[in-house]
Design a protein around this motif. Structure first.
Motif, PDB file in Angstrom:
ATOM      1  N   THR A 189      10.722  20.228  40.493  1.00 55.34           N
ATOM      2  CA  THR A 189      10.164  18.883  40.603  1.00 55.34           C
ATOM      3  C   THR A 189       8.817  18.804  39.895  1.00 55.34           C
ATOM      4  O   THR A 189       7.959  19.685  40.069  1.00 55.34           O
ATOM      5  N   THR A 190       8.629  17.764  39.098  1.00 54.23           N
ATOM      6  CA  THR A 190       7.401  17.574  38.340  1.00 54.23           C
ATOM      7  C   THR A 190       6.938  16.136  38.491  1.00 54.23           C
ATOM      8  O   THR A 190       7.629  15.203  38.055  1.00 54.23           O
ATOM      9  N   SER A 191       5.792  15.946  39.126  1.00 51.40           N
ATOM     10  CA  SER A 191       5.197  14.609  39.168  1.00 51.40           C
ATOM     11  C   SER A 191       4.412  14.398  37.883  1.00 51.40           C
ATOM     12  O   SER A 191       3.756  15.318  37.377  1.00 51.40           O
ATOM     13  N   ARG A 192       4.492  13.166  37.345  1.00 51.25           N
ATOM     14  CA  ARG A 192       3.915  12.903  36.030  1.00 51.25           C
ATOM     15  C   ARG A 192       3.080  11.627  36.065  1.00 51.25           C
ATOM     16  O   ARG A 192       3.488  10.624  36.653  1.00 51.25           O
ATOM     17  N   GLN A 230       2.553   1.807  37.025  1.00 42.97           N
ATOM     18  CA  GLN A 230       1.736   2.084  38.192  1.00 42.97           C
ATOM     19  C   GLN A 230       0.974   0.853  38.685  1.00 42.97           C
ATOM     20  O   GLN A 230       0.915   0.597  39.885  1.00 42.97           O
ATOM     21  N   GLU A 231       0.364   0.098  37.755  1.00 46.71           N
ATOM     22  CA  GLU A 231      -0.462  -1.036  38.182  1.00 46.71           C
ATOM     23  C   GLU A 231       0.283  -2.368  38.064  1.00 46.71           C
ATOM     24  O   GLU A 231      -0.215  -3.404  38.490  1.00 46.71           O
ATOM     25  N   GLN A 232       1.485  -2.368  37.467  1.00 44.81           N
ATOM     26  CA  GLN A 232       2.360  -3.537  37.401  1.00 44.81           C
ATOM     27  C   GLN A 232       1.688  -4.744  36.752  1.00 44.81           C
ATOM     28  O   GLN A 232       1.578  -5.823  37.336  1.00 44.81           O
ATOM     29  N   THR A 233       1.257  -4.556  35.509  1.00 46.01           N
ATOM     30  CA  THR A 233       0.703  -5.644  34.704  1.00 46.01           C
ATOM     31  C   THR A 233       1.189  -5.487  33.272  1.00 46.01           C
ATOM     32  O   THR A 233       1.908  -4.539  32.936  1.00 46.01           O
ATOM     33  N   LYS A 234       0.746  -6.383  32.408  1.00 44.73           N
ATOM     34  CA  LYS A 234       1.123  -6.326  30.991  1.00 44.73           C
ATOM     35  C   LYS A 234       0.293  -5.314  30.212  1.00 44.73           C
ATOM     36  O   LYS A 234       0.563  -5.066  29.042  1.00 44.73           O
ATOM     37  N   PHE A 235      -0.713  -4.731  30.850  1.00 41.89           N
ATOM     38  CA  PHE A 235      -1.613  -3.813  30.141  1.00 41.89           C
ATOM     39  C   PHE A 235      -1.105  -2.378  30.197  1.00 41.89           C
ATOM     40  O   PHE A 235      -0.361  -1.988  31.103  1.00 41.89           O
ATOM     41  N   ALA A 236      -1.516  -1.590  29.191  1.00 40.27           N
ATOM     42  CA  ALA A 236      -1.135  -0.178  29.115  1.00 40.27           C
ATOM     43  C   ALA A 236      -2.128   0.631  29.938  1.00 40.27           C
ATOM     44  O   ALA A 236      -3.044   1.256  29.402  1.00 40.27           O
ATOM     45  N   VAL A 237      -1.967   0.599  31.242  1.00 43.80           N
ATOM     46  CA  VAL A 237      -2.885   1.318  32.136  1.00 43.80           C
ATOM     47  C   VAL A 237      -2.286   2.661  32.535  1.00 43.80           C
ATOM     48  O   VAL A 237      -2.801   3.714  32.144  1.00 43.80           O
ATOM     49  N   ALA A 238      -1.216   2.665  33.297  1.00 45.62           N
ATOM     50  CA  ALA A 238      -0.681   3.945  33.774  1.00 45.62           C
ATOM     51  C   ALA A 238       0.804   3.834  34.086  1.00 45.62           C
ATOM     52  O   ALA A 238       1.290   2.800  34.558  1.00 45.62           O
ATOM     53  N   ARG A 239       1.498   4.912  33.789  1.00 44.81           N
ATOM     54  CA  ARG A 239       2.891   5.078  34.209  1.00 44.81           C
ATOM     55  C   ARG A 239       2.967   6.351  35.038  1.00 44.81           C
ATOM     56  O   ARG A 239       2.362   7.368  34.691  1.00 44.81           O
ATOM     57  N   SER A 240       3.714   6.300  36.130  1.00 43.78           N
ATOM     58  CA  SER A 240       3.854   7.479  36.971  1.00 43.78           C
ATOM     59  C   SER A 240       5.313   7.622  37.380  1.00 43.78           C
ATOM     60  O   SER A 240       6.094   6.669  37.312  1.00 43.78           O
ATOM     61  N   THR A 268       0.493  16.553  34.908  1.00 45.51           N
ATOM     62  CA  THR A 268       1.706  16.960  35.614  1.00 45.51           C
ATOM     63  C   THR A 268       1.365  17.936  36.738  1.00 45.51           C
ATOM     64  O   THR A 268       0.440  18.743  36.614  1.00 45.51           O
ATOM     65  N   THR A 269       2.121  17.844  37.805  1.00 46.93           N
ATOM     66  CA  THR A 269       2.068  18.835  38.880  1.00 46.93           C
ATOM     67  C   THR A 269       3.489  19.304  39.122  1.00 46.93           C
ATOM     68  O   THR A 269       4.368  18.504  39.468  1.00 46.93           O
ATOM     69  N   HIS A 270       3.710  20.580  38.918  1.00 44.28           N
ATOM     70  CA  HIS A 270       5.061  21.139  38.986  1.00 44.28           C
ATOM     71  C   HIS A 270       5.200  22.033  40.202  1.00 44.28           C
ATOM     72  O   HIS A 270       4.312  22.823  40.521  1.00 44.28           O
TER      73      HIS A 270
END
Length: 804
Positions: free
Chosen positions: A405-408, A357-367, A447-449
């Motif tokens: 569909t499930t957004s995560r 999500q934030e496009q860095t080397k840190f473990a911030v967020a995946r979506s 999650t939003t399903h």
């Protein structure tokens, strides 16, 4: 009356380029074909056959707007995706950052918003099967007979209602005569390996034949990942194939069975960050931004990559998976006075995105969103002649599509330090409290399903009346009934599925709550039971053997959607209605050495489906931003296509479009992020619509020089220009794409043996390495402006192909 024809040239390919048939869209189309036999006279054009109206007709005699690109030209220019196709047809644009967010538009109208509830306004039909989810178009289309691009509403005949136009793909059919073709391609300036092949022959005499085709497409990406995980992004890694079986037990009965699949597993879904503004448009300083978050001492002076077209830093992203596959059976029976056709089909679409999500080397967020779609369709057609001047088509169309569909959103241990407000960060940025800062969002999974389901039934008909030897009138009508439902649920848990529990610290819990929101559902949406009518009135007049005049008026409708706001409350989207008028001329000039087609059009769309601000009594400002309806827009313009046969070996193609497309009523638009939050709504009335360049021009050439007994030198090229246009859905100032051009060229040698043809080409795409994008995401308080539709950079390859 002499037959329309296309340019002849002694090449193994036959090119049908942009044969524009006017359905009223001021588009001028051109028919261009090349044949293997040298021209025997001054007439340099030969006929191009299309099936835009579900029957074989000469393109220049069909009074609807069509551009046609033949399978041989598609192969010559290596046009495999919808994005590639936009460089061959004026007025057609596409955004393809990934399958789910693919958007196809005609005259700037029709792009989607990455929402699985929405239907495409520009329909894509492959071998008579309508693709109900726009993600089904995200694949390589190979081994094609032709592609037809139709402007304006097409619902009276083609598939489900398509309110703005359609793209119709036709695969090469099985042959009872053995045919084999293969192609190998390797990259010169970057690693790549591409292969395509097909084979067809009879299985049982003249009764059963098959055709098998396959492709593999692997190419290193344009973006180097500087993260220790390495690799290149925006790559291509896809494969697929098609198997067809043709059964003809008699002259009157034909059955064609098709099974196909196309699969991707590639590092492709990134949106390089380009700018992180320091101020808003009123001059006020932005307090908390993406850059200021990473300036916090927690991140140790890390400098995120902003503004690079070549590098990216991602560690949480995973390859994007897209699967498209299906089967169909087309039965055609000539029952004497009528022709009967049955088209039965089932298709599946699978999409799995895991983005950094934030496009860095840190473990911030995946979506990323997980999507599984299944569609079933059945079409029955009946066609015949009432008398020698009146023919008709009528039919029944049944369609069902079911999407899960499930957004995560997944958060890592560095998310708390990134998403905390300045005051929250100060409160927990101590040696003793940093574990709480990390625990606030670590392993949180939101999650939003949704499960949108749609059923539709349509009856349709079209009649063609030959009023005189030169005057014709086409009338079409389609009645559609639809039933739609959906439900939604939002949940926040830990990755292992266990419930969230308090961290024991109010500040840490507040950081978490700001990202997770409140659980809700499952809630049922407000079901839709609706009907719609599409119609067409299309007169034409054959002025002489070389000139066709035509006009049309037509209307169509794109279905509404059972949708929800961010809190799970029903927020349905209304149907989108289009009205279209066209006037055009299709002509041959100068002893049929030139084909020139011209169109003008007026298109009006009401309740255009897009993100906008709508009244919301629960909001402090009285409005909320969501997927809704823009009251009205219109497009006025002109298009042309021309083919010039300089000699039987040199051909030029020219096409262009002027498109004045504006929002005529959008006074309550959501403001771009550059506006202060105190400004509730903005007016975009009178502005050029998103993704609609005012000027487009395309020019191409094909030149052959024989030498020796069996050799031919081959040179070809294509040039595209698009004027500046805005690509951000709310017309942010940061969404402006300046005018740009793309140039593709190729040169090679062909050897023609007694039973086979071999050709070796060197090809180059985007020769001048133009930097451009087809989609822009505006900045937010946690992300800079992102270009998620960056176009492919310069590519040079060597292609070996053979047919025998």
């Amino acid at each position: 009356m002499s037959s329309p024809r296309t340019v002849r040239s002694p090449t193994t390919s036959r090119i049908a380029i942009l044969a524009a048939v006017g359905n009223l869209p001021a588009l001028l189309s051109i028919a261009h074909a090349q044949q293997a036999t040298p021209a025997a006279s001054n007439e340099l054009v030969d006929e191009v056959i299309v099936t835009a109206r579900n029957r074989s007709e000469r393109a220049q005699e069909v009074p609807i707007p069509i551009s046609v690109v033949s399978g041989d030209q598609l192969a010559r220019d290596r046009v495999f995706t919808v994005a590639d196709l936009t460089q061959r047809a004026p007025g057609l644009t596409a955004t393809t950052p990934n399958a789910r967010r693919t958007g196809i538009s005609i005259r700037g109208i029709g792009k989607t918003s990455g929402n699985d509830n929405m239907e495409p306004a520009v329909g894509v039909i492959v071998d008579d099967v309508f693709l109900g989810h726009v993600g089904m178009t995200y694949q390589d289309f190979t081994d094609l007979e032709r592609v037809e691009i139709l402007r304006g509403p097409q619902g009276t005949l083609l598939g489900k209602n398509t309110s703005l136009g359609a793209i119709k793909y036709t695969s090469r059919a099985p042959s009872f005569t053995p045919e084999t073709g293969f192609e190998l391609e390797g990259g010169v300036n970057r690693p790549s390996l591409k292969a395509r092949g097909s084979h067809s022959q009879a299985l049982i005499g003249d009764t059963v034949a098959y055709r098998a085709s396959a492709f593999y497409d692997q190419q290193e990406g344009d973006l180097e990942n500087v993260n220790p995980s390495g690799g290149h992004w925006h790559e291509r890694d896809r494969y697929g194939g098609r198997l067809q079986l043709l059964i003809e037990p008699s002259d009157d009965l034909s059955v064609k069975i098709n099974a196909d699949g196309a699969f991707t597993d590639e590092n492709s879904n990134t949106k390089p960050f380009m700018v992180d503004p320091l101020t808003l448009n009123d001059g006020s300083v932005r307090s908390t931004t993406y850059s200021t978050r990473f300036a916090r001492d927690y991140f140790g002076g890390y400098q995120p990559i902003i503004g690079s077209w070549d590098r990216i830093d991602v560690d949480m992203a995973r390859p994007l998976i897209t699967d498209n596959y299906g089967a169909s059976a087309v039965v055609t029976w000539n029952a004497g006075p009528v022709d009967l056709t049955s088209i039965s089909a089932a298709r599946w679409f699978h999409f799995d995105a895991k983005n950094d999500q934030e496009q860095t080397k840190f473990a911030v967020a995946r979506s990323g969103t997980l999507v599984d779609t299944r569609q079933l369709s059945q079409e029955f057609r009946l066609a015949g002649n009432v008398n020698e001047r009146l023919d008709y088509q009528t039919g029944l169309y049944l369609f069902n599509i079911d999407t899960d569909t499930t957004s995560r959103n997944t958060y890592g241990e560095d998310a708390g330090a990134f998403y905390a407000s300045d005051s929250q960060y100060r409160a927990l940025n101590t040696a003793t409290s940093r574990p709480l800062l990390q625990a606030s969002l670590r392993d949180v999974f939101v999650t939003t399903h949704q499960n949108p389901v749609s059923d539709s039934v349509a009856v349709f008909g079209q009649v063609n009346w030959q009023a005189t030897d030169r005057a014709r009138l086409t009338l079409g009508l389609r009645q559609t009934w639809e039933w739609k439902a959906n439900d939604v649920a939002r949940r926040a848990t830990l990755l292992d599925g266990s419930p969230l529990v308090s961290t024991g610290n109010a500040t840490a819990d507040a950081i978490r709550a700001a990202q997770t929101g409140t659980d809700y559902g499952p809630f049922e949406g407000e079901k839709i039971t609706d009907d719609s009518i599409a119609w067409l009135v299309n007169p034409s007049y054959q002025l002489n053997d070389d000139v066709l005049l035509y006009a049309s008026a037509s209307a169509g409708e794109k279905s509404g959607a059972v949708a929800f706001d961010n809190n799970g409350r029903p927020a349905n989207v209304e149907p989108e209605k289009s009205l279209n008028y066209e006037v055009g001329i299709k002509s041959y000039l100068w002893d049929r050495r030139v084909t020139l087609n011209l169109n003008t059009y007026f298109t009006q769309v009401r309740d255009y489906q897009n993100v906008t601000s709508e009244p919301d009594p629960t909001s402090p400002t009285g409005f909320s931003s969501r997927l809704g309806n823009i009251p009205e827009l219109r497009a006025i313009g002109a298009e042309f296509d021309a083919l010039v046969g300089i000699t039987d070996r040199l051909h030029l193609t020219l096409s262009g479009a002027y498109n004045d497309a504006t929002y005529t009523d959008w006074a309550t638009a959501t403001c771009p992020r550059s506006y202060p939050s105190s400004v509730a709504v903005c007016s975009n009335t009178g502005r050029q619509i998103v993704g609609a360049p005012r000027w487009t021009g395309i020019a191409g050439f094909d030149y052959e020089v024989p030498f020796g007994a069996s050799f031919t030198a081959h040179f070809f090229g294509n040039y595209v220009y698009r004027s500046e246009h805005n690509l951000e859905q709310l017309l942010s100032e940061y969404g402006l794409q300046e005018g740009y051009s793309l140039t593709d060229v190729g040169a090679g040698i062909r050897y023609e043996a007694a039973t086979a043809t071999y050709e070796l080409d060197v090809v180059a795409n985007n020769v001048f390495d133009t930097r451009y994008t087809t989609s822009v995401n505006d900045f937010s308080n946690s992300a800079p402006v992102g270009y998620d539709g960056i176009g492919p950079r310069r590519y040079v390859g060597v292609v070996l192909r053979s047919n025998f």
